[in-house]
Design a protein around this motif. Sequence first.
Motif, PDB file in Angstrom:
ATOM      1  N   ALA A 105       0.779  -1.010   0.663  1.00 48.71           N
ATOM      2  CA  ALA A 105      -0.149  -0.090  -0.317  1.00 48.71           C
ATOM      3  C   ALA A 105       0.727   0.876  -0.230  1.00 48.71           C
ATOM      4  CB  ALA A 105      -1.017  -0.115   1.181  1.00 48.71           C
ATOM      5  N   ASP A 106       0.233   2.493   0.072  1.00 51.59           N
ATOM      6  CA  ASP A 106       1.115   3.577  -0.853  1.00 51.59           C
ATOM      7  C   ASP A 106       0.603   4.474   0.760  1.00 51.59           C
ATOM      8  OD1 ASP A 106       2.165   5.499  -0.928  1.00 51.59           O
ATOM      9  OD2 ASP A 106       1.434   6.595  -2.945  1.00 51.59           O
ATOM     10  N   ALA A 107       1.198   4.828   1.461  1.00 51.44           N
ATOM     11  CA  ALA A 107       1.281   5.883   3.187  1.00 51.44           C
ATOM     12  C   ALA A 107       0.388   6.763   1.959  1.00 51.44           C
ATOM     13  CB  ALA A 107       2.471   5.350   3.902  1.00 51.44           C
ATOM     14  N   GLY A 108       0.717   7.638   0.812  1.00 49.29           N
ATOM     15  CA  GLY A 108       0.382   8.738   0.133  1.00 49.29           C
ATOM     16  C   GLY A 108      -1.060   8.688   0.155  1.00 49.29           C
ATOM     17  N   GLN A 109      -1.519   7.627   0.075  1.00 48.57           N
ATOM     18  CA  GLN A 109      -2.679   7.215  -0.575  1.00 48.57           C
ATOM     19  C   GLN A 109      -3.701   7.283   0.988  1.00 48.57           C
ATOM     20  OE1 GLN A 109      -4.259   8.357  -3.231  1.00 48.57           O
ATOM     21  NE2 GLN A 109      -1.825   8.851  -3.936  1.00 48.57           N
ATOM     22  N   LEU A 144       0.376  14.240   2.478  1.00 46.99           N
ATOM     23  CA  LEU A 144       0.641  13.716   4.930  1.00 46.99           C
ATOM     24  C   LEU A 144      -0.530  14.078   4.551  1.00 46.99           C
ATOM     25  CD1 LEU A 144       3.958  16.775   4.066  1.00 46.99           C
ATOM     26  CD2 LEU A 144       3.579  13.729   4.884  1.00 46.99           C
ATOM     27  N   SER A 145      -1.331  15.006   4.424  1.00 45.53           N
ATOM     28  CA  SER A 145      -2.932  14.731   4.858  1.00 45.53           C
ATOM     29  C   SER A 145      -3.844  13.181   4.394  1.00 45.53           C
ATOM     30  CB  SER A 145      -3.552  15.619   4.246  1.00 45.53           C
ATOM     31  OG  SER A 145      -4.558  16.386   4.499  1.00 45.53           O
ATOM     32  N   ARG A 146      -3.130  13.202   3.889  1.00 43.66           N
ATOM     33  CA  ARG A 146      -4.045  11.793   3.348  1.00 43.66           C
ATOM     34  C   ARG A 146      -3.866  10.878   4.835  1.00 43.66           C
ATOM     35  NH1 ARG A 146      -4.425  12.727  -1.606  1.00 43.66           N
ATOM     36  NH2 ARG A 146      -2.901  12.402  -2.177  1.00 43.66           N
ATOM     37  N   PHE A 147      -2.243  10.706   4.493  1.00 42.10           N
ATOM     38  CA  PHE A 147      -1.902   9.573   6.092  1.00 42.10           C
ATOM     39  C   PHE A 147      -1.684  10.259   7.037  1.00 42.10           C
ATOM     40  CE2 PHE A 147       2.579   9.348   8.361  1.00 42.10           C
ATOM     41  CZ  PHE A 147       1.839   7.599   8.191  1.00 42.10           C
ATOM     42  N   PHE A 148      -1.700  11.378   7.641  1.00 40.78           N
ATOM     43  CA  PHE A 148      -2.095  11.393   8.722  1.00 40.78           C
ATOM     44  C   PHE A 148      -3.465  11.432   9.186  1.00 40.78           C
ATOM     45  CE2 PHE A 148       2.134  13.829   8.838  1.00 40.78           C
ATOM     46  CZ  PHE A 148       3.017  12.954   9.786  1.00 40.78           C
ATOM     47  N   ASN A 149      -4.186  11.707   8.346  1.00 42.76           N
ATOM     48  CA  ASN A 149      -5.517  11.158   8.639  1.00 42.76           C
ATOM     49  C   ASN A 149      -6.393  10.404   9.263  1.00 42.76           C
ATOM     50  OD1 ASN A 149      -7.651  13.702   8.777  1.00 42.76           O
ATOM     51  ND2 ASN A 149      -5.904  14.749   7.047  1.00 42.76           N
ATOM     52  N   GLY A 150      -5.216   9.415   7.859  1.00 43.23           N
ATOM     53  CA  GLY A 150      -5.907   7.942   8.063  1.00 43.23           C
ATOM     54  C   GLY A 150      -4.368   7.490   9.118  1.00 43.23           C
ATOM     55  N   ALA A 183      -4.359  16.891  11.112  1.00 44.25           N
ATOM     56  CA  ALA A 183      -5.157  15.657  11.492  1.00 44.25           C
ATOM     57  C   ALA A 183      -5.569  15.514  12.688  1.00 44.25           C
ATOM     58  CB  ALA A 183      -4.110  14.852  10.752  1.00 44.25           C
ATOM     59  N   GLY A 184      -5.393  16.053  13.893  1.00 45.98           N
ATOM     60  CA  GLY A 184      -6.039  16.189  15.337  1.00 45.98           C
ATOM     61  C   GLY A 184      -4.905  15.988  16.498  1.00 45.98           C
ATOM     62  N   PHE A 185      -3.576  15.004  15.764  1.00 39.16           N
ATOM     63  CA  PHE A 185      -2.590  14.890  16.670  1.00 39.16           C
ATOM     64  C   PHE A 185      -2.120  15.676  18.042  1.00 39.16           C
ATOM     65  CE2 PHE A 185      -1.706  11.792  13.716  1.00 39.16           C
ATOM     66  CZ  PHE A 185      -1.757  10.525  13.834  1.00 39.16           C
ATOM     67  N   GLY A 186      -1.617  15.268  18.997  1.00 43.00           N
ATOM     68  CA  GLY A 186      -0.527  16.166  19.507  1.00 43.00           C
ATOM     69  C   GLY A 186       0.523  16.162  19.025  1.00 43.00           C
ATOM     70  N   ARG A 253      -7.690  32.438   4.656  1.00 41.49           N
ATOM     71  CA  ARG A 253      -7.162  31.661   5.123  1.00 41.49           C
ATOM     72  C   ARG A 253      -7.822  30.228   5.005  1.00 41.49           C
ATOM     73  NH1 ARG A 253      -9.830  29.485  10.163  1.00 41.49           N
ATOM     74  NH2 ARG A 253     -11.382  30.690   9.750  1.00 41.49           N
ATOM     75  N   LYS A 254      -9.240  29.935   4.292  1.00 33.78           N
ATOM     76  CA  LYS A 254      -9.490  28.846   3.739  1.00 33.78           C
ATOM     77  C   LYS A 254      -9.159  28.751   2.611  1.00 33.78           C
ATOM     78  CE  LYS A 254     -13.341  28.331   6.761  1.00 33.78           C
ATOM     79  NZ  LYS A 254     -13.716  27.078   7.157  1.00 33.78           N
ATOM     80  N   LYS A 255      -8.558  29.092   1.568  1.00 28.45           N
ATOM     81  CA  LYS A 255      -8.025  29.351   0.572  1.00 28.45           C
ATOM     82  C   LYS A 255      -6.490  28.319   1.103  1.00 28.45           C
ATOM     83  CE  LYS A 255      -8.039  31.806  -3.109  1.00 28.45           C
ATOM     84  NZ  LYS A 255      -7.539  32.711  -3.970  1.00 28.45           N
ATOM     85  N   GLU A 256      -5.860  28.730   2.404  1.00 31.27           N
ATOM     86  CA  GLU A 256      -4.391  28.024   2.165  1.00 31.27           C
ATOM     87  C   GLU A 256      -4.954  26.755   2.909  1.00 31.27           C
ATOM     88  OE1 GLU A 256      -1.002  29.055   6.033  1.00 31.27           O
ATOM     89  OE2 GLU A 256      -2.907  30.271   5.509  1.00 31.27           O
ATOM     90  N   GLN A 257      -6.312  26.358   3.638  1.00 27.88           N
ATOM     91  CA  GLN A 257      -6.234  25.258   4.382  1.00 27.88           C
ATOM     92  C   GLN A 257      -6.851  24.100   3.096  1.00 27.88           C
ATOM     93  OE1 GLN A 257      -9.702  25.855   6.902  1.00 27.88           O
ATOM     94  NE2 GLN A 257      -8.702  26.441   8.268  1.00 27.88           N
ATOM     95  N   MET A 258      -7.071  24.708   2.529  1.00 29.05           N
ATOM     96  CA  MET A 258      -7.255  23.903   0.745  1.00 29.05           C
ATOM     97  C   MET A 258      -6.294  23.863  -0.158  1.00 29.05           C
ATOM     98  SD  MET A 258     -11.235  25.928  -0.996  1.00 29.05           S
ATOM     99  CE  MET A 258     -11.962  24.644  -2.429  1.00 29.05           C
ATOM    100  N   GLU A 259      -5.397  23.877   0.586  1.00 26.36           N
ATOM    101  CA  GLU A 259      -4.773  24.050  -0.617  1.00 26.36           C
ATOM    102  C   GLU A 259      -3.953  23.503   0.318  1.00 26.36           C
ATOM    103  OE1 GLU A 259      -2.492  27.531  -0.651  1.00 26.36           O
ATOM    104  OE2 GLU A 259      -2.366  28.130  -3.229  1.00 26.36           O
ATOM    105  N   ARG A 260      -3.095  23.100   1.511  1.00 25.24           N
ATOM    106  CA  ARG A 260      -3.051  22.621   2.385  1.00 25.24           C
ATOM    107  C   ARG A 260      -3.215  20.854   1.994  1.00 25.24           C
ATOM    108  NH1 ARG A 260      -2.465  26.037   6.387  1.00 25.24           N
ATOM    109  NH2 ARG A 260      -4.382  25.387   7.442  1.00 25.24           N
ATOM    110  N   LYS A 261      -4.745  20.897   1.480  1.00 25.50           N
ATOM    111  CA  LYS A 261      -5.106  19.556   1.620  1.00 25.50           C
ATOM    112  C   LYS A 261      -4.579  18.848   0.143  1.00 25.50           C
ATOM    113  CE  LYS A 261      -9.510  20.358   5.006  1.00 25.50           C
ATOM    114  NZ  LYS A 261     -10.535  20.924   4.969  1.00 25.50           N
ATOM    115  N   GLY A 262      -4.465  19.990  -0.761  1.00 29.46           N
ATOM    116  CA  GLY A 262      -3.822  19.405  -2.042  1.00 29.46           C
ATOM    117  C   GLY A 262      -4.789  19.600  -3.290  1.00 29.46           C
ATOM    118  N   LYS A 263      -5.798  20.725  -3.036  1.00 31.75           N
ATOM    119  CA  LYS A 263      -6.737  21.211  -3.955  1.00 31.75           C
ATOM    120  C   LYS A 263      -6.609  22.335  -4.438  1.00 31.75           C
ATOM    121  CE  LYS A 263     -10.817  19.474  -0.847  1.00 31.75           C
ATOM    122  NZ  LYS A 263     -11.720  20.354   0.078  1.00 31.75           N
TER     123      LYS A 263
END
Length: 280
Positions: A105-109, A144-150, A183-186, A253-263
């Motif tokens: 599996a690919d951690a990036g997915q 990175l977002s998909r990995f850490f959220n998963g 993703a919610g981690f400390g 701020r919203k656009k920055e959040q979307m960019e970080r999610k890869g959108k």
Amino acid sequence: MSRPEDTLPPDLFYNDAESRKYTTSSRIQKIQSDMTHRALSLLHLTRPSMILDVGCGSGLSGEILSASDAEGTPGGPHVWVGFDISASMLGIALEKEVEGDLFLADAGQGVPFRAGTFDAAISISAVQWLCNAESSEESPAGRLSRFFNGLYASLRRGGRAVCQFYPKNDEQKRMVSSAAVRAGFGAGLLEDDPATKSAKTYLVLTVGGGELEGDITGVVRGMEGIDVMDSRRRAKDRKRGDERKGSRAWILRKKEQMERKGKVVKANSKYTGRKRRVIF
């Protein structure tokens, strides 16, 4: 000297020849063993646990997880599951008959396991590969977002993870740690032997549990040498009055959040957030 992740994607770089060379190198075996034991010490496991090994490769870390406490594995022996993007690496692990279950599996997915499956997770020398994207349809932030959220979802409440990685620079450190916090981690960053060629960076992650009274950084706070990061600190300092919904600051701020999610988002301009004149 170029870094491996800058030359080829991991599934291509770790072909049969490179995977066997990596696994049989006594120097790499020693480094991998030291980093795995360091990660385990940061997990503070006191009993046999269910552990996820992200980027498990040929099972060098898994063999340590399976060892008994008498052989230097805190709380062990542990049950572990590993996944890796390199079929060649996993093939060597199968030849060695490691005790963990293995997945390609690919951690990036993302992390393809049911929520709350694992007590803890480790990742040795793998996360830096997620800082590259091999196509225009992907971005490092999205991977990175998909990995850490998963990863966050796959850990039980109160669980911990330690990711050792080789950041290229401070910006990459911030990118990785920020993705984990979102993703919610400390999260805490620890560096052994800083400012040397043998420097090792560890990202220590916690999933909030009832014993933490809502403070998801409670476990890593107080660990010697670890800097704690918490996105809520920045949220408390942010002036919400300047970010009312629909304002320029709110839109940016919203656009920055979307960019970080890869959108993909439209570029900012002097007209961003400007109210349009009413047309009769």
